[in-house]
Design a protein around this motif. Structure first.
Motif, PDB file in Angstrom:
ATOM      1  N   PRO A  62       0.834  -1.215   0.000  1.00  0.00           N
ATOM      2  CA  PRO A  62       0.000   0.000   0.000  1.00  0.00           C
ATOM      3  C   PRO A  62       0.860   1.253   0.000  1.00  0.00           C
ATOM      4  O   PRO A  62       1.974   1.277   0.518  1.00  0.00           O
ATOM      5  N   VAL A  63       0.311   2.285  -0.590  1.00  0.00           N
ATOM      6  CA  VAL A  63       0.981   3.580  -0.629  1.00  0.00           C
ATOM      7  C   VAL A  63       0.049   4.632  -0.047  1.00  0.00           C
ATOM      8  O   VAL A  63      -1.178   4.500  -0.096  1.00  0.00           O
ATOM      9  N   ALA A  64       0.599   5.667   0.537  1.00  0.00           N
ATOM     10  CA  ALA A  64      -0.200   6.748   1.139  1.00  0.00           C
ATOM     11  C   ALA A  64      -0.931   7.524   0.053  1.00  0.00           C
ATOM     12  O   ALA A  64      -0.402   7.771  -1.026  1.00  0.00           O
ATOM     13  N   THR A  65      -2.185   7.877   0.369  1.00  0.00           N
ATOM     14  CA  THR A  65      -2.983   8.691  -0.548  1.00  0.00           C
ATOM     15  C   THR A  65      -2.871  10.157  -0.183  1.00  0.00           C
ATOM     16  O   THR A  65      -2.267  10.525   0.815  1.00  0.00           O
ATOM     17  N   GLY A  66      -3.533  10.977  -0.945  1.00  0.00           N
ATOM     18  CA  GLY A  66      -3.455  12.416  -0.701  1.00  0.00           C
ATOM     19  C   GLY A  66      -4.211  12.872   0.534  1.00  0.00           C
ATOM     20  O   GLY A  66      -3.894  13.893   1.112  1.00  0.00           O
ATOM     21  N   ILE A  67      -5.280  12.115   0.942  1.00  0.00           N
ATOM     22  CA  ILE A  67      -6.089  12.526   2.085  1.00  0.00           C
ATOM     23  C   ILE A  67      -5.930  11.505   3.193  1.00  0.00           C
ATOM     24  O   ILE A  67      -6.173  10.313   2.992  1.00  0.00           O
ATOM     25  N   ASP A  68      -5.496  11.951   4.345  1.00  0.00           N
ATOM     26  CA  ASP A  68      -5.321  11.070   5.493  1.00  0.00           C
ATOM     27  C   ASP A  68      -6.500  11.199   6.441  1.00  0.00           C
ATOM     28  O   ASP A  68      -6.962  10.214   6.990  1.00  0.00           O
ATOM     29  N   ALA A  69      -7.029  12.389   6.647  1.00  0.00           N
ATOM     30  CA  ALA A  69      -8.128  12.617   7.587  1.00  0.00           C
ATOM     31  C   ALA A  69      -9.143  13.572   6.989  1.00  0.00           C
ATOM     32  O   ALA A  69      -8.810  14.451   6.197  1.00  0.00           O
ATOM     33  N   LEU A  70     -10.401  13.361   7.393  1.00  0.00           N
ATOM     34  CA  LEU A  70     -11.491  14.237   6.998  1.00  0.00           C
ATOM     35  C   LEU A  70     -11.840  15.110   8.197  1.00  0.00           C
ATOM     36  O   LEU A  70     -12.201  14.598   9.260  1.00  0.00           O
ATOM     37  N   VAL A  71     -11.711  16.400   8.059  1.00  0.00           N
ATOM     38  CA  VAL A  71     -12.032  17.348   9.127  1.00  0.00           C
ATOM     39  C   VAL A  71     -13.470  17.806   8.917  1.00  0.00           C
ATOM     40  O   VAL A  71     -13.806  18.362   7.862  1.00  0.00           O
ATOM     41  N   VAL A  72     -14.316  17.543   9.910  1.00  0.00           N
ATOM     42  CA  VAL A  72     -15.755  17.808   9.800  1.00  0.00           C
ATOM     43  C   VAL A  72     -16.093  19.003  10.686  1.00  0.00           C
ATOM     44  O   VAL A  72     -15.915  18.950  11.908  1.00  0.00           O
ATOM     45  N   ALA A  73     -16.581  20.068  10.078  1.00  0.00           N
ATOM     46  CA  ALA A  73     -17.020  21.251  10.822  1.00  0.00           C
ATOM     47  C   ALA A  73     -18.499  21.105  11.155  1.00  0.00           C
ATOM     48  O   ALA A  73     -19.327  20.885  10.267  1.00  0.00           O
ATOM     49  N   THR A  74     -18.827  21.229  12.439  1.00  0.00           N
ATOM     50  CA  THR A  74     -20.218  21.155  12.894  1.00  0.00           C
ATOM     51  C   THR A  74     -20.640  22.523  13.431  1.00  0.00           C
ATOM     52  O   THR A  74     -19.941  23.523  13.223  1.00  0.00           O
ATOM     53  N   ALA A  75     -21.764  22.572  14.125  1.00  0.00           N
ATOM     54  CA  ALA A  75     -22.283  23.846  14.635  1.00  0.00           C
ATOM     55  C   ALA A  75     -21.256  24.535  15.517  1.00  0.00           C
ATOM     56  O   ALA A  75     -20.577  23.909  16.331  1.00  0.00           O
ATOM     57  N   ASN A  76     -21.135  25.865  15.337  1.00  0.00           N
ATOM     58  CA  ASN A  76     -20.248  26.723  16.140  1.00  0.00           C
ATOM     59  C   ASN A  76     -18.772  26.373  15.972  1.00  0.00           C
ATOM     60  O   ASN A  76     -17.959  26.701  16.839  1.00  0.00           O
ATOM     61  N   ALA A  77     -18.410  25.724  14.871  1.00  0.00           N
ATOM     62  CA  ALA A  77     -16.988  25.490  14.606  1.00  0.00           C
ATOM     63  C   ALA A  77     -16.308  26.814  14.287  1.00  0.00           C
ATOM     64  O   ALA A  77     -16.917  27.719  13.700  1.00  0.00           O
ATOM     65  N   PRO A  78     -15.032  26.996  14.642  1.00  0.00           N
ATOM     66  CA  PRO A  78     -14.332  28.250  14.334  1.00  0.00           C
ATOM     67  C   PRO A  78     -14.268  28.494  12.818  1.00  0.00           C
ATOM     68  O   PRO A  78     -14.058  27.566  12.033  1.00  0.00           O
ATOM     69  N   ARG A  79     -14.450  29.743  12.428  1.00  0.00           N
ATOM     70  CA  ARG A  79     -14.425  30.071  11.004  1.00  0.00           C
ATOM     71  C   ARG A  79     -13.019  29.992  10.412  1.00  0.00           C
ATOM     72  O   ARG A  79     -12.854  29.873   9.194  1.00  0.00           O
ATOM     73  N   ASP A  80     -11.995  30.096  11.250  1.00  0.00           N
ATOM     74  CA  ASP A  80     -10.620  30.020  10.752  1.00  0.00           C
ATOM     75  C   ASP A  80     -10.046  28.619  10.885  1.00  0.00           C
ATOM     76  O   ASP A  80      -8.840  28.424  11.008  1.00  0.00           O
ATOM     77  N   ILE A  81     -10.905  27.619  10.842  1.00  0.00           N
ATOM     78  CA  ILE A  81     -10.469  26.244  11.036  1.00  0.00           C
ATOM     79  C   ILE A  81      -9.508  25.789   9.955  1.00  0.00           C
ATOM     80  O   ILE A  81      -8.665  24.917  10.176  1.00  0.00           O
ATOM     81  N   ALA A  82      -9.591  26.391   8.770  1.00  0.00           N
ATOM     82  CA  ALA A  82      -8.724  25.964   7.663  1.00  0.00           C
ATOM     83  C   ALA A  82      -7.242  26.186   7.974  1.00  0.00           C
ATOM     84  O   ALA A  82      -6.387  25.497   7.419  1.00  0.00           O
ATOM     85  N   ARG A  83      -6.931  27.111   8.877  1.00  0.00           N
ATOM     86  CA  ARG A  83      -5.529  27.378   9.222  1.00  0.00           C
ATOM     87  C   ARG A  83      -4.887  26.207   9.948  1.00  0.00           C
ATOM     88  O   ARG A  83      -3.661  26.083   9.980  1.00  0.00           O
ATOM     89  N   THR A  84      -5.693  25.352  10.558  1.00  0.00           N
ATOM     90  CA  THR A  84      -5.145  24.239  11.332  1.00  0.00           C
ATOM     91  C   THR A  84      -4.984  22.971  10.516  1.00  0.00           C
ATOM     92  O   THR A  84      -4.528  21.955  11.035  1.00  0.00           O
TER      93      THR A  84
END
Length: 609
Positions: A62-84
């Motif tokens: 197996p080889v690593a793919t481009g996406i390792d984790a899915l970040v799911v934003a729910t209610a009241n998630a910070p708007r600047d979450i993309a920076r993390t």
């Protein structure tokens, strides 16, 4: 055994067999025909390399793919979450999340996972997942980063259905508001109870309902300056108590009996009283025989110590048999109890012994304030209004018989201010037998506290009364508009009618079997009526945005149960099978070299001359 292990075993067997064959022929050959050592070693290495390359051709690493984790934003998630985000993370936003320009909007978590099937881990940020998305999280490696709970009410516990004339508690917890106060308001907006928050932000308020119907109390949270910071509706479905049938047997009239009969009339208790006057004369209702046929028509039999002491063995046996069949028996001790009477009670399992106890006692001081006491008292009637000072009148001293309840299996439901039992019951077959030591509770009525007198005797009758099967529809206690709720125990043709709306049929899910459940998605807040067969019940639906703090806490707790513990890191990573072509070409090359070397004379011994 899986495919990988089978393939590995077959290839290992082939390599070992081929190497053993190579060594065998090299050793058994004549010295002048034996191949050189380097040829044998090279052939063995090529065989091993061919097997390894064939294995990777069939099962590429197996080889690593481009996406390792899915970040799911729910209610009241910070708007600047993309920076993390890291380079191997993909950000998606559920419908409850705020607008985040960098996030891919998805209608639900299931859609996000179908769009990104290579996802190995999920990182959830915000208030958490709603019920729609939680099932998709099962079996996934997920972590959860909750946002701070909002300021205000985050927990609330209150009954949804209770009997008229009873008290109820409303408890809960407040977040981020030290030194705040919580008030309970009745449907008219009058304050019933209030309490400051404890150091953990918790409160416990006391209320009372007097008449049947659908009522809405209200919780009001005030900040230290007295301004309203939060509020919540406490919906109550109040029902009329079932009529209790009481047989009262007394050896003589007295004040306690007088006010007890008056209480029975006010409380809707159907009492049949027989009061002995001596000389064969009686007051009250027509005499009834104490036998099985008569006693099955009553829920409770209340006898005083005179009647108990003068009752013959046959009548006592009839009472005992009726108790074993479900009847409740309460013995009022308002005079000296003879040893024979005590032995008769002990024979039924209730032991009373003489004790050096003071005759006078006081009831425990209630934690209720004057406002709640006034609510319990009510306004009275036009011809007998309740005095405004009745709630603050000091309670009188009452008297009791100096007896001690010495039954370890007895349960006490009334104690004095010192914690000594005044009344207790124990089970006897399917029924209960109890004893009552206070002699003059009617004094409470004389000082204007008929509410306490009513509470004492209501509790006494309820403690020993014949049990009745509950025949009511189960209804949800926490329904919310826009959220699915389950209704079970339904008959064919069951419907739900919202306030001011038309009945809506319910479709019973066959998969629920004998539970006979149906799903309901209420769209409007307010009272709804569930009708099933000949029965009906009311339940309250909260608004979609009502009590946001409680909704956030519930989502946080539900999501936390499905994710890894805080600080725990998932060990998996997103991988996929690599390409087979490089391994196949390498295997083909090595196999060709091996085929050529096996057939060439390179490294063989020279032929004898």
């Amino acid at each position: 055994m899986d495919t990988q292990r089978i393939l590995l075993g077959l290839l290992a067997f082939a390599v070992i067999t081929a190497t053993a064959r190579l060594l065998w022929f090299a050793w058994r050959g004549a010295p002048e025909t034996r191949p050189r050592g380097w040829r044998v070693v090279l052939l063995a290495l090529l065989q091993l390399a061919s097997a390894v390359l064939l294995y990777h051709t069939l099962l590429p690493p197996p080889v690593a793919t481009g996406i390792d984790a899915l970040v799911v934003a729910t209610a009241n998630a910070p708007r600047d979450i993309a920076r993390t985000l890291t380079s191997h993370e993909k950000l998606v936003a559920l419908p409850e999340a705020p607008a985040i320009s960098e996030a891919e909007p998805v209608p639900d978590l299931g859609t996000a996972l179908r769009r990104h099937p290579e996802t190995a881990r999920i990182r959830i940020i915000g208030d958490g997942l709603v019920a729609r998305d939680r099932d998709h999280l099962r079996g996934m490696s997920a972590t959860y980063q909750p946002t701070p709970l909002p300021r205000g009410l985050i927990d609330l516990s209150a009954p949804s259905r209770l009997q008229a004339g009873t008290d109820f508690h409303v408890s809960g917890r407040v977040n981020g508001m030290a030194r705040a106060q919580v008030e309970l308001l009745d449907p008219a907006g009058q304050r019933v109870d209030r309490q400051p928050l404890d150091r953990n932000g918790r409160f416990d308020l006391l209320g009372a309902v007097r008449t049947p119907g659908l009522v809405e109390f209200r919780i009001r949270l005030n900040d230290p300056s007295g301004r309203q910071a939060d509020t919540a509706t406490i919906p109550l479905s109040v029902y009329s108590p079932a009529t209790v049938r009481v047989l009262m047997l007394a050896g003589a009239p007295d004040g306690e009996l007088k006010y007890l009969r008056r209480w029975a009339v006010d409380a809707g208790v159907r009492m049949h009283a027989q009061i002995e006057l001596g000389g064969g004369m009686q007051l009250g209702d027509a005499p009834v025989a104490l036998n099985a046929a008569t006693l099955k028509n009553f829920d409770v039999v209340v006898v005083d110590e005179r009647t108990w002491g003068g009752t013959g063995a046959a009548r006592r046996n009839a009472l005992a048999d009726a108790v074993r069949s479900g009847l409740g028996l309460l013995v009022r001790i308002d005079g000296p109890l003879s040893p024979a009477s005590r032995n008769a009670l002990a024979a039924l399992g209730l032991r009373l012994n003489a004790a050096n106890l003071p005759a006078a006692f006081k009831l425990p001081v209630s934690k209720e304030d004057d406002e709640f006491a006034a609510t319990r008292l009510g306004p009275g009637t036009s011809d007998a209004p309740t005095a405004k000072t009745a709630a603050v009148t000091a309670l009188p001293e009452l008297t009791r018989q100096p007896l001690r309840i010495d039954d370890p299996n007895a349960t006490s439901w009334l104690r004095d201010s010192e914690g000594r039992p005044l009344a207790a019951w124990r089970a006897l077959g399917r029924g209960r037998i109890g004893t009552w030591l206070p002699m003059d509770t009617f004094q409470l009525v004389l000082v204007g506290r008929d509410d306490l007198h009513s509470t004492l005797w209501s509790d006494a009758i309820a403690a020993v009364a014949r049990a009745r099967a509950a025949n009511e529809l189960p209804v949800p206690a926490d329904a919310r508009a826009g959220t699915r709720t389950a209704l079970c125990g339904l008959a064919d043709g069951a419907t739900v009618t919202p306030a001011g709306g038309q009945p809506k049929p319910l479709l019973i899910d066959p998969a629920t079997g004998i539970a006979r459940c149906a799903g309901l998605w209420p769209t409007a807040p307010g009272w709804h009526v569930l009708s099933s067969g000949e029965a009906s019940a009311s339940f309250y639906v909260r608004g979609k945005n009502e009590l946001p703090g409680i909704a956030a806490r519930e989502m946080r707790e539900a999501t936390s149960l499905l994710t890894l513990a805080p600080g725990q890191v998932a060990a998996t990573s997103a991988t996929a099978l690599g390409s087979r072509w490089p391994w196949f070409l390498a295997w083909l090359l090595v196999s060709a070299v091996l085929w050529w070397l096996e057939r060439s004379r390179l490294g063989r011994a020279a032929a004898a001359h």
